[in-house]
Design a protein around this motif. Structure first.
Motif, mmCIF file in Angstrom:
data_model
loop_
_atom_site.group_PDB
_atom_site.id
_atom_site.type_symbol
_atom_site.label_atom_id
_atom_site.label_comp_id
_atom_site.label_asym_id
_atom_site.label_seq_id
_atom_site.Cartn_x
_atom_site.Cartn_y
_atom_site.Cartn_z
ATOM 1 N N ALA A 138 10.221 1.964 -2.447
ATOM 2 C CA ALA A 138 9.331 2.162 -1.293
ATOM 3 C C ALA A 138 10.097 1.914 0.004
ATOM 4 C CB ALA A 138 8.115 1.236 -1.390
ATOM 5 N N TRP A 139 10.913 0.870 0.045
ATOM 6 C CA TRP A 139 11.688 0.586 1.253
ATOM 7 C C TRP A 139 12.612 1.751 1.587
ATOM 8 C CZ3 TRP A 139 11.844 -2.088 5.497
ATOM 9 C CH2 TRP A 139 13.005 -2.055 6.267
ATOM 10 N N PHE A 140 13.321 2.272 0.595
ATOM 11 C CA PHE A 140 14.249 3.379 0.857
ATOM 12 C C PHE A 140 13.507 4.592 1.414
ATOM 13 C CE2 PHE A 140 17.004 1.356 -2.551
ATOM 14 C CZ PHE A 140 17.856 0.776 -1.626
ATOM 15 N N ARG A 141 12.337 4.857 0.865
ATOM 16 C CA ARG A 141 11.562 5.996 1.361
ATOM 17 C C ARG A 141 11.020 5.734 2.766
ATOM 18 N NH1 ARG A 141 8.282 8.541 -3.779
ATOM 19 N NH2 ARG A 141 10.057 8.621 -5.184
ATOM 20 N N LEU A 142 10.591 4.518 3.027
ATOM 21 C CA LEU A 142 10.074 4.178 4.355
ATOM 22 C C LEU A 142 11.187 4.170 5.395
ATOM 23 C CD1 LEU A 142 7.611 1.377 3.317
ATOM 24 C CD2 LEU A 142 6.985 3.567 4.316
ATOM 25 N N ALA A 143 12.361 3.696 5.009
ATOM 26 C CA ALA A 143 13.487 3.660 5.944
ATOM 27 C C ALA A 143 13.913 5.073 6.341
ATOM 28 C CB ALA A 143 14.658 2.898 5.325
ATOM 29 N N ALA A 144 13.644 6.042 5.475
ATOM 30 C CA ALA A 144 14.000 7.430 5.769
ATOM 31 C C ALA A 144 13.001 8.094 6.723
ATOM 32 C CB ALA A 144 14.088 8.232 4.471
ATOM 33 N N GLN A 145 11.879 7.425 6.978
ATOM 34 C CA GLN A 145 10.868 7.968 7.894
ATOM 35 C C GLN A 145 11.422 7.918 9.317
ATOM 36 O OE1 GLN A 145 7.697 9.089 6.952
ATOM 37 N NE2 GLN A 145 8.357 8.767 4.860
ATOM 38 N N ARG A 171 9.927 9.992 11.904
ATOM 39 C CA ARG A 171 8.909 10.396 12.868
ATOM 40 C C ARG A 171 7.707 9.465 12.899
ATOM 41 N NH1 ARG A 171 7.894 16.598 11.782
ATOM 42 N NH2 ARG A 171 7.123 15.657 9.889
ATOM 43 N N THR A 172 7.671 8.481 12.026
ATOM 44 C CA THR A 172 6.540 7.556 11.986
ATOM 45 C C THR A 172 6.653 6.553 13.119
ATOM 46 O OG1 THR A 172 6.434 7.774 9.593
ATOM 47 C CG2 THR A 172 5.278 5.906 10.561
ATOM 48 N N GLN A 173 5.583 6.389 13.864
ATOM 49 C CA GLN A 173 5.518 5.388 14.928
ATOM 50 C C GLN A 173 4.774 4.175 14.370
ATOM 51 O OE1 GLN A 173 6.968 5.761 18.032
ATOM 52 N NE2 GLN A 173 7.834 7.572 17.046
ATOM 53 N N TRP A 174 5.522 3.165 13.969
ATOM 54 C CA TRP A 174 4.917 1.974 13.389
ATOM 55 C C TRP A 174 4.184 1.211 14.484
ATOM 56 C CZ3 TRP A 174 5.017 2.830 8.529
ATOM 57 C CH2 TRP A 174 6.125 3.403 7.916
ATOM 58 N N ARG A 175 2.910 0.907 14.240
ATOM 59 C CA ARG A 175 2.113 0.170 15.227
ATOM 60 C C ARG A 175 2.327 -1.330 15.113
ATOM 61 N NH1 ARG A 175 -2.240 3.879 13.486
ATOM 62 N NH2 ARG A 175 -2.985 2.139 12.257
ATOM 63 N N ASN A 176 2.404 -1.809 13.878
ATOM 64 C CA ASN A 176 2.548 -3.252 13.660
ATOM 65 C C ASN A 176 2.852 -3.489 12.179
ATOM 66 O OD1 ASN A 176 0.040 -3.054 12.278
ATOM 67 N ND2 ASN A 176 -1.070 -3.495 14.168
ATOM 68 N N ARG A 177 2.973 -4.746 11.813
ATOM 69 C CA ARG A 177 3.275 -5.135 10.434
ATOM 70 C C ARG A 177 2.230 -4.621 9.462
ATOM 71 N NH1 ARG A 177 0.660 -8.695 8.624
ATOM 72 N NH2 ARG A 177 0.926 -9.672 6.641
ATOM 73 N N GLY A 178 0.938 -4.740 9.832
ATOM 74 C CA GLY A 178 -0.135 -4.274 8.960
ATOM 75 C C GLY A 178 -0.053 -2.784 8.698
ATOM 76 N N HIS A 179 0.259 -2.015 9.727
ATOM 77 C CA HIS A 179 0.412 -0.566 9.571
ATOM 78 C C HIS A 179 1.568 -0.259 8.618
ATOM 79 C CE1 HIS A 179 1.857 3.458 11.307
ATOM 80 N NE2 HIS A 179 0.786 3.718 10.578
ATOM 81 N N PHE A 180 2.687 -0.948 8.806
ATOM 82 C CA PHE A 180 3.847 -0.741 7.938
ATOM 83 C C PHE A 180 3.507 -1.048 6.487
ATOM 84 C CE2 PHE A 180 7.607 -2.244 5.716
ATOM 85 C CZ PHE A 180 8.500 -1.200 5.939
ATOM 86 N N LEU A 181 2.835 -2.188 6.260
ATOM 87 C CA LEU A 181 2.508 -2.589 4.891
ATOM 88 C C LEU A 181 1.473 -1.656 4.270
ATOM 89 C CD1 LEU A 181 2.547 -6.462 5.277
ATOM 90 C CD2 LEU A 181 4.268 -5.011 4.177
ATOM 91 N N ALA A 182 0.560 -1.123 5.067
ATOM 92 C CA ALA A 182 -0.415 -0.165 4.552
ATOM 93 C C ALA A 182 0.293 1.107 4.093
ATOM 94 C CB ALA A 182 -1.452 0.162 5.617
ATOM 95 N N VAL A 183 1.238 1.580 4.884
ATOM 96 C CA VAL A 183 1.995 2.778 4.496
ATOM 97 C C VAL A 183 2.868 2.467 3.284
ATOM 98 C CG1 VAL A 183 3.732 4.460 5.248
ATOM 99 C CG2 VAL A 183 1.901 3.779 6.809
ATOM 100 N N ALA A 184 3.434 1.266 3.237
ATOM 101 C CA ALA A 184 4.244 0.858 2.071
ATOM 102 C C ALA A 184 3.386 0.875 0.811
ATOM 103 C CB ALA A 184 4.849 -0.520 2.296
ATOM 104 N N SER A 185 2.160 0.407 0.919
ATOM 105 C CA SER A 185 1.258 0.402 -0.227
ATOM 106 C C SER A 185 0.963 1.822 -0.697
ATOM 107 C CB SER A 185 -0.041 -0.315 0.137
ATOM 108 O OG SER A 185 -0.917 -0.310 -0.962
ATOM 109 N N MET A 186 0.706 2.717 0.240
ATOM 110 C CA MET A 186 0.463 4.117 -0.130
ATOM 111 C C MET A 186 1.699 4.724 -0.776
ATOM 112 S SD MET A 186 -1.884 5.561 2.983
ATOM 113 C CE MET A 186 -1.043 4.767 4.321
#
Length: 190
Positions: free
Chosen positions: A62-69, A71-86
């Protein structure tokens, strides 16, 4: 990590490019690693005990895939973790679909999801059936599907879901009740 990092630092780091020269990506990963592992363990609790992915492998993928993002504008930690969960849910679904594809001639064994009692669903439903039902719910009510994903797969509490989705706590509770009833009907229908 021994020292707690202020949430404001995490939010600033998330707003920067993770692959920058200042090592922000490494600091961010080190800071959020325990939470990513917690999310991964939460997802894997809903899987069969013999699953071939570990919490470590799932959180790293999940981290490797998220790090490749980019165009994503991370709003905060909760937003990041929600996307990580998905992302973790998608990884598990893809893993199961690949496993099934490789064993087409063999009889399929459903994954047992022990947490399905939260949704009042039979325990013999597999991750692909739940995924397909969530996709169908998303077509009907995208926010309710997001609430299920964040609560059931992400392990977030109602107030955390409300914050991530920027809606009221009452809205989250209504969406959760609606989604549970809808998914129960979808997954128990013959």
């Amino acid at each position: 990590m021994s020292d707690a990092v202020p949430l404001s630092d995490v939010t600033v780091w998330l707003s920067q490019q993770p692959a920058d020269a200042d090592g922000v990506g490494d600091r961010l990963f080190a800071t959020l690693y325990d939470e990513l592992r917690r999310l991964a363990r939460s997802h894997l609790r809903h899987e069969d005990a013999g699953h071939t992915l570990s919490a470590t492998a799932l959180s790293h993928e999940a981290w490797f895939r998220l790090a490749a993002q980019t165009r994503t504008q991370w709003r905060n930690r909760g937003h990041f973790l929600a996307v990580a969960s998905m992302m973790m849910r998608r990884i598990l679904v893809n893993h199961e679909l690949a496993r099934r594809a490789s064993k087409r001639a063999a009889e399929l064994q459903p994954l047992t999801l022990s947490g399905l009692e939260q949704l009042a669903l039979p325990a013999d439903r597999d991750v692909v059936a739940v995924h397909e039902a969530l996709l169908a719910l998303e077509a009907v009510d995208a926010r309710a599907a997001k609430v299920v994903e964040l609560r059931f797969f992400g392990g977030l509490e109602n107030d955390e879901v409300a914050e991530v989705l920027a809606v009221s706590l009452a809205t989250v509770k209504r969406d959760w009740a609606l989604a549970r009833a809808w998914l129960h009907r979808e997954l128990t229908a013959p």
